[in-house]
Design an enzyme around this catalytic site. Sequence first.
Site, PDB file in Angstrom:
ATOM      1  N   ASP A   8      50.874  35.407  52.773  1.00 47.07           N
ATOM      2  CA  ASP A   8      52.295  35.082  52.647  1.00 47.07           C
ATOM      3  C   ASP A   8      53.069  36.406  52.678  1.00 47.07           C
ATOM      4  O   ASP A   8      52.496  37.474  52.945  1.00 47.07           O
ATOM      5  CB  ASP A   8      52.566  34.236  51.392  1.00 47.07           C
ATOM      6  N   CYS A  65      47.825  37.055  48.981  1.00 47.66           N
ATOM      7  CA  CYS A  65      49.159  36.679  48.485  1.00 47.66           C
ATOM      8  C   CYS A  65      49.475  37.637  47.337  1.00 47.66           C
ATOM      9  O   CYS A  65      48.837  38.682  47.218  1.00 47.66           O
ATOM     10  CB  CYS A  65      49.235  35.204  48.095  1.00 47.66           C
ATOM     11  N   THR A  67      49.074  37.418  44.014  1.00 46.98           N
ATOM     12  CA  THR A  67      47.963  37.535  43.060  1.00 46.98           C
ATOM     13  C   THR A  67      46.614  37.172  43.660  1.00 46.98           C
ATOM     14  O   THR A  67      45.575  37.458  43.053  1.00 46.98           O
ATOM     15  CB  THR A  67      48.187  36.569  41.884  1.00 46.98           C
ATOM     16  N   HIS A  98      25.975  36.434  45.427  1.00 46.76           N
ATOM     17  CA  HIS A  98      25.660  35.253  44.617  1.00 46.76           C
ATOM     18  C   HIS A  98      26.326  33.976  45.116  1.00 46.76           C
ATOM     19  O   HIS A  98      25.799  32.883  44.904  1.00 46.76           O
ATOM     20  CB  HIS A  98      26.093  35.474  43.161  1.00 46.76           C
ATOM     21  N   HIS A 132      20.183  32.052  45.299  1.00 49.13           N
ATOM     22  CA  HIS A 132      21.349  31.355  44.754  1.00 49.13           C
ATOM     23  C   HIS A 132      21.721  30.103  45.554  1.00 49.13           C
ATOM     24  O   HIS A 132      22.689  29.426  45.204  1.00 49.13           O
ATOM     25  CB  HIS A 132      22.556  32.302  44.701  1.00 49.13           C
TER      26      HIS A 132
END
Length: 143
Positions: A8, A65, A67, A98, A132
Amino acid sequence: MRIALGSDHAGAELRLEIAAMLEEAGHDVDDLGCEPQQRVDYPKYAAAVAGAVVAGGADRGVLVCGTGIGMSIAANKVVGIRAALVHDVTTARLSSAHNNANILCLGARVLGPTVARECVQAWLETPFEERHQLRLDQIAAME
Ligand code: RB5
């Protein structure tokens, strides 16, 4: 590797830096926006990058973005996506080792560009550890 990128407005500058870094490293970059200076809603770009990855047009995706939170929430709505929000090289490395994360999410307002670039590099260079896979199968069974 073919890598789709999206952001964004809050992540646009960092996205362009990452695109340049990946191209310099020889990757095939598909930059899906947004346009610079444009204020946009991040789910559209998460959907575009996630769609490219699940359709096979891209091997992996990077979403940025402010955060990284909104992008990761949105991308993980798409079946087959394992989007990891990472904050440092250790979480970036482990998201590959993982979780076999096929999308990396970064927060441009919480990470400096050097750490962000190092996160992308660590994620791309670290192989998935097959031990995993059972957990990933359990996640896929929830979709
Ligand atoms: C945009 O202001 C901001 O909300 C967005 O970039 C992101 O941080 C959302 O999770």
